[in-house]
Design an enzyme around this catalytic site. Structure first.
Site, PDB file in Angstrom:
ATOM      1  N   TYR A  78       0.838  -1.196   0.000  1.00  6.66           N
ATOM      2  CA  TYR A  78       0.000   0.000   0.000  1.00  6.66           C
ATOM      3  C   TYR A  78       0.874   1.248   0.000  1.00  6.66           C
ATOM      4  O   TYR A  78       0.587   2.218  -0.697  1.00  6.66           O
ATOM      5  CB  TYR A  78      -0.943   0.020   1.214  1.00  6.66           C
ATOM      6  CG  TYR A  78      -1.982   1.107   1.091  1.00  6.66           C
ATOM      7  CD1 TYR A  78      -3.212   0.833   0.495  1.00  6.66           C
ATOM      8  CD2 TYR A  78      -1.720   2.404   1.525  1.00  6.66           C
ATOM      9  CE1 TYR A  78      -4.146   1.829   0.340  1.00  6.66           C
ATOM     10  CE2 TYR A  78      -2.654   3.408   1.363  1.00  6.66           C
ATOM     11  CZ  TYR A  78      -3.877   3.117   0.773  1.00  6.66           C
ATOM     12  OH  TYR A  78      -4.805   4.106   0.605  1.00  6.66           O
ATOM     13  N   PHE A 130      -7.633  20.671 -25.232  1.00  6.45           N
ATOM     14  CA  PHE A 130      -7.866  19.242 -25.266  1.00  6.45           C
ATOM     15  C   PHE A 130      -9.087  18.976 -24.377  1.00  6.45           C
ATOM     16  O   PHE A 130      -9.266  19.632 -23.348  1.00  6.45           O
ATOM     17  CB  PHE A 130      -6.660  18.405 -24.822  1.00  6.45           C
ATOM     18  CG  PHE A 130      -6.954  16.940 -25.024  1.00  6.45           C
ATOM     19  CD1 PHE A 130      -7.028  16.422 -26.310  1.00  6.45           C
ATOM     20  CD2 PHE A 130      -7.250  16.109 -23.959  1.00  6.45           C
ATOM     21  CE1 PHE A 130      -7.392  15.092 -26.516  1.00  6.45           C
ATOM     22  CE2 PHE A 130      -7.608  14.775 -24.168  1.00  6.45           C
ATOM     23  CZ  PHE A 130      -7.671  14.272 -25.449  1.00  6.45           C
ATOM     24  N   THR A 131      -9.903  18.018 -24.795  1.00  7.94           N
ATOM     25  CA  THR A 131     -11.211  17.795 -24.158  1.00  7.94           C
ATOM     26  C   THR A 131     -11.144  17.675 -22.636  1.00  7.94           C
ATOM     27  O   THR A 131     -11.772  18.456 -21.923  1.00  7.94           O
ATOM     28  CB  THR A 131     -11.855  16.530 -24.750  1.00  7.94           C
ATOM     29  OG1 THR A 131     -10.908  15.463 -24.681  1.00  7.94           O
ATOM     30  CG2 THR A 131     -12.252  16.747 -26.209  1.00  7.94           C
ATOM     31  N   ASP A 221       1.734  19.620 -21.080  1.00  7.82           N
ATOM     32  CA  ASP A 221       1.056  18.338 -21.250  1.00  7.82           C
ATOM     33  C   ASP A 221       2.046  17.463 -22.007  1.00  7.82           C
ATOM     34  O   ASP A 221       2.208  17.586 -23.220  1.00  7.82           O
ATOM     35  CB  ASP A 221      -0.261  18.500 -22.017  1.00  7.82           C
ATOM     36  CG  ASP A 221      -0.996  17.173 -22.147  1.00  7.82           C
ATOM     37  OD1 ASP A 221      -0.344  16.114 -22.017  1.00  7.82           O
ATOM     38  OD2 ASP A 221      -2.218  17.183 -22.381  1.00  7.82           O
ATOM     39  N   LYS A 264       0.273   6.799 -23.486  1.00  8.69           N
ATOM     40  CA  LYS A 264       0.773   7.057 -24.845  1.00  8.69           C
ATOM     41  C   LYS A 264       2.283   6.779 -24.911  1.00  8.69           C
ATOM     42  O   LYS A 264       2.687   5.636 -25.022  1.00  8.69           O
ATOM     43  CB  LYS A 264       0.453   8.504 -25.248  1.00  8.69           C
ATOM     44  CG  LYS A 264      -1.013   8.735 -25.620  1.00  8.69           C
ATOM     45  CD  LYS A 264      -1.899   8.870 -24.418  1.00  8.69           C
ATOM     46  CE  LYS A 264      -3.242   9.464 -24.731  1.00  8.69           C
ATOM     47  NZ  LYS A 264      -4.105   9.497 -23.548  1.00  8.69           N
ATOM     48  N   ARG A 388     -13.257  13.933 -34.336  1.00 12.14           N
ATOM     49  CA  ARG A 388     -12.595  15.050 -33.641  1.00 12.14           C
ATOM     50  C   ARG A 388     -13.072  16.334 -34.324  1.00 12.14           C
ATOM     51  O   ARG A 388     -12.362  16.984 -35.059  1.00 12.14           O
ATOM     52  CB  ARG A 388     -11.068  14.943 -33.735  1.00 12.14           C
ATOM     53  CG  ARG A 388     -10.484  13.713 -33.085  1.00 12.14           C
ATOM     54  CD  ARG A 388     -10.257  13.821 -31.587  1.00 12.14           C
ATOM     55  NE  ARG A 388     -11.443  13.689 -30.773  1.00 12.14           N
ATOM     56  CZ  ARG A 388     -11.412  13.646 -29.450  1.00 12.14           C
ATOM     57  NH1 ARG A 388     -10.274  13.715 -28.798  1.00 12.14           N
ATOM     58  NH2 ARG A 388     -12.516  13.549 -28.757  1.00 12.14           N
ATOM     59  N   PHE A 455     -18.882  13.528 -26.559  1.00  9.46           N
ATOM     60  CA  PHE A 455     -18.474  12.632 -27.644  1.00  9.46           C
ATOM     61  C   PHE A 455     -18.358  11.181 -27.211  1.00  9.46           C
ATOM     62  O   PHE A 455     -18.542  10.277 -28.020  1.00  9.46           O
ATOM     63  CB  PHE A 455     -17.127  13.096 -28.225  1.00  9.46           C
ATOM     64  CG  PHE A 455     -16.081  13.301 -27.176  1.00  9.46           C
ATOM     65  CD1 PHE A 455     -15.961  14.510 -26.537  1.00  9.46           C
ATOM     66  CD2 PHE A 455     -15.237  12.261 -26.798  1.00  9.46           C
ATOM     67  CE1 PHE A 455     -15.013  14.699 -25.537  1.00  9.46           C
ATOM     68  CE2 PHE A 455     -14.287  12.432 -25.804  1.00  9.46           C
ATOM     69  CZ  PHE A 455     -14.183  13.660 -25.168  1.00  9.46           C
TER      70      PHE A 455
HETATM   71  C1  P70 Z   1      -6.736  10.048 -26.881  1.00 13.12           C
HETATM   72  C2  P70 Z   1      -6.623   9.985 -25.375  1.00 13.12           C
HETATM   73  C3  P70 Z   1      -5.827  11.598 -23.774  1.00 13.12           C
HETATM   74  C4  P70 Z   1      -5.088  12.810 -23.446  1.00 13.12           C
HETATM   75  C5  P70 Z   1      -4.371  13.527 -24.433  1.00 13.12           C
HETATM   76  C6  P70 Z   1      -3.713  14.708 -24.083  1.00 13.12           C
HETATM   77  C7  P70 Z   1      -2.952  15.490 -25.092  1.00 13.12           C
HETATM   78  C8  P70 Z   1      -4.442  14.486 -21.867  1.00 13.12           C
HETATM   79  C9  P70 Z   1      -5.127  13.318 -22.150  1.00 13.12           C
HETATM   80  C10 P70 Z   1      -5.895  12.648 -21.051  1.00 13.12           C
HETATM   81  C11 P70 Z   1      -7.882   9.539 -24.685  1.00 13.12           C
HETATM   82  C12 P70 Z   1      -9.048  10.402 -24.958  1.00 13.12           C
HETATM   83  C13 P70 Z   1      -9.392  11.412 -24.087  1.00 13.12           C
HETATM   84  C14 P70 Z   1     -10.453  12.233 -24.384  1.00 13.12           C
HETATM   85  C15 P70 Z   1     -11.132  12.082 -25.570  1.00 13.12           C
HETATM   86  C16 P70 Z   1     -10.824  11.045 -26.428  1.00 13.12           C
HETATM   87  C17 P70 Z   1      -9.774  10.217 -26.134  1.00 13.12           C
HETATM   88  N1  P70 Z   1      -6.097  11.239 -24.928  1.00 13.12           N
HETATM   89  N2  P70 Z   1      -3.777  15.148 -22.814  1.00 13.12           N
HETATM   90  O1  P70 Z   1      -7.284   9.107 -27.440  1.00 13.12           O
HETATM   91  O2  P70 Z   1      -5.227  11.495 -20.644  1.00 13.12           O
HETATM   92  O3  P70 Z   1      -6.838   9.660 -21.222  1.00 13.12           O
HETATM   93  O4  P70 Z   1      -4.885   9.272 -19.703  1.00 13.12           O
HETATM   94  O5  P70 Z   1      -6.820  10.601 -18.931  1.00 13.12           O
HETATM   95  O6  P70 Z   1      -4.313  13.098 -25.699  1.00 13.12           O
HETATM   96  O7  P70 Z   1      -6.238  11.006 -27.501  1.00 13.12           O
HETATM   97  P1  P70 Z   1      -5.997  10.183 -20.097  1.00 13.12           P
END
Ligand code: P70
Length: 463
Positions: A78, A130-131, A221, A264, A388, A455
């Site tokens: 832990y 970013f989303t 990021d 990634k 996207r 989405f």
């Molecule tokens: C993707 C994934 C995650 C991501 C990223 C960047 C530049 C942060 C994150 C978050 C997963 C994804 C996320 C949202 C919508 C669609 C797909 N990207 N910054 O497929 O990281 O997913 O580990 O929480 O690309 O591009 P995490």
């Protein structure tokens, strides 16, 4: 007998395959029904109904035998797991930040840093949204402001660093709202929503100079920063002879901390972290992580997951790996370019982005051209891709109106070390098939819209 000599390839995949996972093929009729059932949203398909899965490069990577061997060395304590200390040491070695807070994935780190640094009414500039990042910034009371260069919004522009920050836009924002309302600038390398486009080292240095004058932090990021480093090496003067590892560390050195989705670059299936240089911020982050993720030495991860990430760091900067990784994306993109299919140029680091606005120019953005194109590609071949565009952009958090992004794209995303060149050929051929029958394709209408990150779970029907 004389024969035409082929041009010699300069690279091939720098690995051989030890374990295989069979792929399933389906009939067109099966796929027509599956996508209807999924509300024409590729996120809602069962992966069992997918042939080649190019939805994302996130957590879909193939680990090496070295990483799998490390999984057996998971210290599932832990507190104070030895895998944590190894991860911490490697983060310092490869990224160069002082302190590490592990999180279950990238958005866990985004949540923590947003809650710590953003106050109600603050502004957070960034090189395109970013989303998940923007969602956390808004939840903390902030407003995201896009300060990426204009070229990033133009799929046709071949500018080599479309991820760059427009320093004038940043300076204008500082003048308008005042530096005290800007806790940090969020800089992504590479920029996912712009098409996997890199930021240059020169630009990062300039951002550092400008923000230092105003006492504004830079939070990187770092999700795909290794891929960004490769582009710096191949495109930026003065970096031709530097190693990917040296470029990565230099890039991070101009920033104050980083959020990271390990899913990634780190060649794993789960994991992430927040890295930070400031001791006080670290103390706060460590305090928050125990509420939302887990103890500060595991952050929601098993010991074995931290071990796999630490080992992934040792593999991600290997020159032959990065070249073949980006080379594979380039191979697919170049095929589509040769057939004159509109894609975002230059070809990005983790994906090829189809220009759905151009391909389905007869479908207005309100009828979701990218969503439509992704579902048509799935029906044609079982290849899964991702929207996207207007669906991903969501609604303005203040007005509630739909945002209308300039880029309306389908992302064809390549997992690391998973698929072969033949898979790329089959994918390209399917996209060509759909492209040739594009005039017959009709748009979609949204029949269910979730409140957050719509989405992922939105449902559609044929318009
Ligand atoms: C993707 C994934 C995650 C991501 C990223 C960047 C530049 C942060 C994150 C978050 C997963 C994804 C996320 C949202 C919508 C669609 C797909 N990207 N910054 O497929 O990281 O997913 O580990 O929480 O690309 O591009 P995490």
């Amino acid at each position: 007998m004389p024969y035409p000599k082929p041009t010699r390839r300069s690279w091939a995949e720098p690995f051989k395959i030890k374990v295989v996972e069979p792929l399933k093929t389906t009939t067109r009729q099966h796929r027509v029904e599956a996508i209807k059932e999924a509300g024409y949203n590729t996120f809602l398909l069962r992966s069992d109904d997918v042939y080649i899965d190019l939805l994302t490069d996130s957590g879909t990577n193939a680990m090496s035998d070295y990483q799998w061997a490390g999984m057996m060395l998971g210290d599932e304590a832990y507190a104070g797991s030895k895998n944590f200390y190894y991860l911490e040491a490697n983060m310092r070695k490869y990224y160069g930040y002082k302190y590490l807070v592990p999180t279950h994935q990238g958005r866990g780190a985004e949540h923590i840093i947003s809650q710590i640094l953003i106050k109600q009414g603050d502004y957070i500039p960034g090189n395109m949204y970013f989303t998940t990042t923007r969602e956390h910034q808004e939840r903390a009371g902030g407003t995201f402001v896009d300060v990426i260069i204009d070229e990033a919004h133009d799929p046709e522009s071949t500018y080599p660093f479309k991820g760059n920050v427009d320093l004038q836009k940043l300076e204008d924002l500082i003048k308008k709202v005042g530096a005290r309302k800007i806790p940090y600038i969020s800089v992504a390398a590479t920029v996912n929503m712009a098409g996997g486009q890199p930021i240059s080292m020169g630009n990062m240095k300039e951002i550092r100079k400008l923000t230092a004058r105003h006492g504004i932090r830079i939070i990187l990021d770092a999700t795909r920063a290794v891929e960004n480093a490769y582009f710096i090496r191949t495109r930026e003067k003065g970096y031709e002879k530097k190693s990917i590892a040296a470029i990565l560390k230099e890039l991070c050195s101009y920033t104050d901390g980083a959020t990271m989705s390990g899913k990634k670059d780190l060649l794993v299936n789960i994991g992430g972290f927040l890295a930070i240089n400031d001791k006080d911020l670290f103390d706060e982050a460590r305090n928050m992580v125990v509420v939302f993720e887990g103890l500060h030495t595991y952050g929601g991860l098993a010991g074995r997951d931290m071990e796999a990430m630490a080992r992934g760091m040792e593999e991600m900067t290997k020159e032959d790996y990065v070249r073949s990784r980006i080379g594979q994306v380039e191979y697919l993109g170049q095929k589509l370019l040769d057939w004159e299919i509109p894609i975002v140029k230059p070809i990005g680091g983790h994906a090829v982005f189809l220009d759905a606005k151009k391909i389905l120019e007869h479908i207005p953005q309100e009828k979701f051209p990218a969503q439509t194109l992704a579902s048509e590609i799935y029906v044609d071949s079982g290849v899964r891709t991702m929207e996207r565009g207007i669906v991903s952009a969501g609604r303005d958090s203040k007005t509630g109106e739909n945002r209308h992004p300039k880029l309306e794209l389908v992302r064809v995303t390549i997992p690391r070390r998973v698929y072969t060149q033949a898979h790329m050929d089959v994918t390209a051929e399917s996209i060509l098939e759909v492209y040739e029958s594009r005039k017959k394709i009709r748009g979609l209408e949204m029949v269910y819209e979730p409140k957050h990150l719509r989405f992922f779970q939105a449902r559609f029907d044929k318009a």
